[in-house]
Design a protein around this motif. Structure first.
Motif, PDB file in Angstrom:
ATOM      1  N   ASP A 216      -9.671  -6.541   3.556  1.00 45.92           N
ATOM      2  CA  ASP A 216      -8.876  -5.610   4.484  1.00 45.92           C
ATOM      3  C   ASP A 216      -7.295  -5.279   4.395  1.00 45.92           C
ATOM      4  O   ASP A 216      -6.780  -4.297   4.602  1.00 45.92           O
ATOM      5  CB  ASP A 216      -8.880  -6.207   5.842  1.00 45.92           C
ATOM      6  N   GLU A 217      -6.670  -6.244   3.844  1.00 44.85           N
ATOM      7  CA  GLU A 217      -5.176  -6.285   3.471  1.00 44.85           C
ATOM      8  C   GLU A 217      -4.953  -5.014   2.334  1.00 44.85           C
ATOM      9  O   GLU A 217      -4.144  -4.461   2.409  1.00 44.85           O
ATOM     10  CB  GLU A 217      -4.473  -7.606   3.369  1.00 44.85           C
ATOM     11  N   LEU A 218      -5.965  -5.306   1.335  1.00 46.17           N
ATOM     12  CA  LEU A 218      -5.924  -4.556   0.278  1.00 46.17           C
ATOM     13  C   LEU A 218      -6.175  -3.103   0.504  1.00 46.17           C
ATOM     14  O   LEU A 218      -5.362  -1.911   0.081  1.00 46.17           O
ATOM     15  CB  LEU A 218      -6.645  -4.967  -0.837  1.00 46.17           C
ATOM     16  N   GLN A 219      -6.965  -2.918   1.451  1.00 48.26           N
ATOM     17  CA  GLN A 219      -7.501  -1.524   1.804  1.00 48.26           C
ATOM     18  C   GLN A 219      -6.321  -0.869   2.726  1.00 48.26           C
ATOM     19  O   GLN A 219      -5.976   0.220   2.483  1.00 48.26           O
ATOM     20  CB  GLN A 219      -8.588  -1.665   2.754  1.00 48.26           C
ATOM     21  N   ARG A 220      -5.510  -1.641   3.421  1.00 45.60           N
ATOM     22  CA  ARG A 220      -4.500  -1.176   4.462  1.00 45.60           C
ATOM     23  C   ARG A 220      -3.376  -0.848   3.416  1.00 45.60           C
ATOM     24  O   ARG A 220      -2.717   0.200   3.505  1.00 45.60           O
ATOM     25  CB  ARG A 220      -4.073  -2.368   5.163  1.00 45.60           C
ATOM     26  N   LEU A 221      -3.260  -1.537   2.488  1.00 39.70           N
ATOM     27  CA  LEU A 221      -1.963  -1.368   1.366  1.00 39.70           C
ATOM     28  C   LEU A 221      -2.211   0.021   0.566  1.00 39.70           C
ATOM     29  O   LEU A 221      -1.362   0.617   0.223  1.00 39.70           O
ATOM     30  CB  LEU A 221      -1.617  -2.703   0.553  1.00 39.70           C
ATOM     31  N   ASP A 222      -3.522   0.060   0.111  1.00 39.32           N
ATOM     32  CA  ASP A 222      -3.821   1.105  -0.773  1.00 39.32           C
ATOM     33  C   ASP A 222      -3.471   2.539  -0.105  1.00 39.32           C
ATOM     34  O   ASP A 222      -3.267   3.440  -0.602  1.00 39.32           O
ATOM     35  CB  ASP A 222      -5.436   1.045  -0.904  1.00 39.32           C
ATOM     36  N   LYS A 223      -3.699   2.515   1.397  1.00 39.00           N
ATOM     37  CA  LYS A 223      -3.300   3.611   2.163  1.00 39.00           C
ATOM     38  C   LYS A 223      -1.963   4.060   1.885  1.00 39.00           C
ATOM     39  O   LYS A 223      -1.649   5.163   2.034  1.00 39.00           O
ATOM     40  CB  LYS A 223      -3.525   3.583   3.720  1.00 39.00           C
ATOM     41  N   LEU A 224      -0.995   3.225   1.858  1.00 43.16           N
ATOM     42  CA  LEU A 224       0.244   3.576   1.371  1.00 43.16           C
ATOM     43  C   LEU A 224       0.723   3.613   0.057  1.00 43.16           C
ATOM     44  O   LEU A 224       1.274   4.605  -0.180  1.00 43.16           O
ATOM     45  CB  LEU A 224       1.264   2.223   2.060  1.00 43.16           C
ATOM     46  N   CYS A 225       0.117   2.811  -0.479  1.00 41.74           N
ATOM     47  CA  CYS A 225       0.364   2.746  -2.259  1.00 41.74           C
ATOM     48  C   CYS A 225      -0.352   3.950  -2.791  1.00 41.74           C
ATOM     49  O   CYS A 225       0.125   4.456  -3.787  1.00 41.74           O
ATOM     50  CB  CYS A 225       0.098   1.577  -2.720  1.00 41.74           C
ATOM     51  N   GLY A 226      -1.580   4.377  -2.442  1.00 37.50           N
ATOM     52  CA  GLY A 226      -2.282   5.543  -2.797  1.00 37.50           C
ATOM     53  C   GLY A 226      -1.928   6.700  -2.422  1.00 37.50           C
ATOM     54  O   GLY A 226      -2.141   7.729  -3.170  1.00 37.50           O
ATOM     55  N   ASN A 227      -0.936   6.798  -1.276  1.00 41.86           N
ATOM     56  CA  ASN A 227      -0.465   8.254  -1.203  1.00 41.86           C
ATOM     57  C   ASN A 227       0.982   8.253  -1.818  1.00 41.86           C
ATOM     58  O   ASN A 227       1.914   7.598  -1.319  1.00 41.86           O
ATOM     59  CB  ASN A 227      -0.397   8.398   0.576  1.00 41.86           C
ATOM     60  N   ASN A 228       1.076   9.219  -2.741  1.00 38.71           N
ATOM     61  CA  ASN A 228       2.314   9.535  -3.539  1.00 38.71           C
ATOM     62  C   ASN A 228       3.409   9.756  -2.517  1.00 38.71           C
ATOM     63  O   ASN A 228       4.607   9.221  -2.761  1.00 38.71           O
ATOM     64  CB  ASN A 228       2.472  10.635  -4.248  1.00 38.71           C
TER      65      ASN A 228
END
Length: 619
Positions: A216-228
């Motif tokens: 869950d934490e990794l998914q939440r961070l991916d939303k921020l880190c995955g968006n340039n």
């Protein structure tokens, strides 16, 4: 050691006082060989070997069998007194199962006291791998002895079966109680108790609690880190912060971290969560000064405050820490067996999870609000700047509009003078225009009259020409019809001649056949002539007379034969007559004439019923 199904949870059981009605079996003096207590600070174990009483024989006693109970000796753990309460035939909430409860004896406590404790109740089997262990975590309260345990601990049919190893040859069973008193909210459990929890819930902790939380934490961070765009915005925000501001954001109290751990991982109804939270509590208690969770993350604890020293982009470091922890969880699940886990194997995992929870708290409590505050301030500054630009544009627009109005007034006066001059010139031009238009209209009317006369003449010529064409077309049509009629008559005459020739050929063939027959008769007559010569001589005169009579009668017969025709010939003759009448009828169009002729030739019209009409039409 085997544990109870996940659905089995401990239940509170307020047992009755010792002087209540019912059969109560209290052991006499404790047997040192059958009762052992191991007490170390807040952790202790108690072993109770007890014989199961026989069931009452009378029916009246069987009705109250759920009231039969036994108590163990009182033992002390963590400064509190405890005892076991057993219903050998099940309590009121069970049937044919053993019910066992852990009771807190409150005789040394003040009224209204309460105490939280971890506890386990196990039914020992000769085969240690078959021992049935149930784990609980509850609050024991005073005033009366409060009890927590299980109404359906184990089935009695299995318990009384000596071959399954629960009872010995004397019918005795062994119960083992483990109690761990919780003195404060984030207290780590005893090593021995932790080892027993690892044997029961090691895989469930990793797969059902640590791994989903990290995902869950990794998914939440991916939303921020995955968006340039979002990632660049946060990177710019973080790079613009001063070191002092970063240090202020990268700190959190240990109590906040552990409170978040308990809220996210701990549940009183799920024994596996005891181990999940305890692993992190243990890491928090053994951390002294510095916690190195990984090569990227270094946490220092001072006076209950955890601080992180790292100047890199926080979300990137946070995501890398969560990813590393998730990889380690999966590696432990894959390579480490629960039997080989003694609690020490989870210490490194506990430190990583503590670092993840600390960074999660820093992000939620400090970094994320500061970032959004920066975004809000930036948005406010943008709005103020837009408002100032808007005001400047409005003032410039007002000045421009005033200059424009001044120019418009000058232009208006000049325009008015120009309009008066143009109006006068326009009136003169209008008069000239009217005169020119009148002359033009007159010329147009004359031209239109000439064109109309010319058009009428052309229309008359065109009508005359059209009439001539129609007359010529009618003449051509009449000639074509006459030609068609003549051609049809010629074809009809040819057909009649062909039919007559066919009839003549048939008559000639019939005459030839008659001549052949006469020749045969003549030959026969010659053969008989020799025999009838005498008779012929006598009747010669008579025969001559008969021949004369036959010659006279043959003439009308031939005429009659020529006038006599067959029905088929009559039908053909009637068709020809009907076709000739149609060809002579000038009131029919060529199409109608052709359709009627085809109907007669196809036999669709009965011409035999209309011979007189056809003859009349022909006349």
């Amino acid at each position: 050691m085997s544990n109870a199904p996940p659905a089995a949870s401990s239940s509170c059981h307020d047992h009755e006082e010792d002087d209540d009605e019912g059969d109560t079996f209290e052991p006499s003096a404790p047997d040192p060989g059958n009762c052992e207590v191991a007490n170390a600070n807040h952790y202790g174990q108690f072993t109770w070997t007890v014989a199961l009483p026989a069931a009452p024989a009378d029916k009246d006693s069987l009705a109250d069998i759920s009231k039969i109970r036994q108590f163990s000796d009182v033992f002390e753990v963590g400064g509190f007194e405890w005892k076991l309460e057993m219903y050998p035939y099940g309590d009121s909430q069970s049937d044919k199962t053993l019910s066992v409860f852990l009771c807190a004896v409150d005789r040394k406590q003040l009224p209204g006291w309460s105490q939280t404790a971890h506890y386990q109740i196990a039914v020992v089997n000769k085969d240690p791998s078959k021992t049935s262990t149930h784990t609980g975590y509850d609050i024991f309260r005073g005033k009366r002895d409060s009890a927590w345990g299980w109404s359906k601990l184990i089935n009695l049919s299995k318990l009384h079966d000596v071959t399954q190893g629960w009872a010995d040859e004397d019918g005795k069973i062994t119960l083992q109680a483990t109690v761990h008193v919780v003195k404060h909210e984030y207290m780590a459990v005893n090593r021995t108790y932790r080892k027993s929890l690892c044997g029961l819930y090691y895989e469930r902790v990793l797969q059902s609690y640590f791994e989903p939380f990290l995902k869950d934490e990794l998914q939440r961070l991916d939303k921020l880190c995955g968006n340039n765009v979002l990632h660049k915005g946060f990177s710019d925000f973080w790079a613009a912060l001063s070191d002092a501001k970063k240090r202020a954001l990268l700190q959190i109290t240990m109590d906040e971290v552990l409170l978040n751990v308990k809220a996210r991982l701990f549940s009183r109804d799920q024994p596996a969560t005891y181990l999940a939270a305890d692993v992190i509590f243990k890491a928090a208690h053994v951390t002294a000064g510095t916690l190195k969770a990984s090569s990227r993350v270094m946490l220092r604890t001072h006076k209950g405050v955890m601080r992180m020293s790292n100047s890199a982009n926080f979300v990137d470091v946070f995501r890398a820490q969560v990813s590393d922890a998730l990889d380690n969880v999966r590696a432990l699940v894959k390579h480490l067996k629960p039997q080989s886990c003694d609690g020490a194997c989870l210490e490194a995992m506990g430190r990583q999870m503590l670092a993840v929870f600390a960074m999660c708290g820093m992000y939620i409590t400090n970094v994320h609000p500061a970032y959004h505050e920066k975004l809000a301030l930036q948005l406010q500054e943008d709005l103020i700047r837009e408002e100032e630009e808007k005001n400047l544009k409005a003032e410039a627009k007002k000045a421009k509009q005033a200059e424009k109005r001044k120019k418009q007034q000058a232009l208006k006066a000049e325009k008015k003078a120009q309009e008066e001059k143009e109006k006068k010139e326009a009136e003169e031009a209008e008069n000239k225009k009217k005169e020119a238009e009148a002359a033009k209209r007159k010329a147009q009317e004359e031209e239109q009259a000439r064109k109309k006369a010319e058009a009428r003449r052309k229309a008359q010529e065109e009508a005359e020409k059209q009439r001539k064409l129609e007359l010529e077309a009618e003449e051509r049509r009449l000639r074509e019809e006459a030609e068609v009629k003549a051609r049809a008559e010629r074809e009809q005459m040819q057909q009649q001649q062909a039919q007559q020739q066919q009839q003549q050929a048939q008559q000639q063939q019939a005459q030839q056949q008659q001549q052949q027959a006469q020749q045969q008769q003549h030959a026969q007559q010659q053969q008989l002539h020799a025999q009838q010569q005498q008779q012929q001589q006598q009747q010669a005169q008579q025969q001559q007379q008969q021949q004369q009579q036959q010659a006279a009668a043959a003439k009308p017969a031939v005429a009659e034969d020529s006038s006599t025709t067959t029905p088929e010939q009559q039908g053909e003759q009637a068709k020809r007559q009907q076709i000739a009448a149609i060809m002579r009828d000038m009131g029919l169009t060529p199409v109608e004439r052709q359709a009627r002729i085809q109907a007669i030739l196809a036999g669709k019209v009965d011409v035999s019923a209309q011979p007189q009409h056809a003859a009349a039409a022909g006349g």
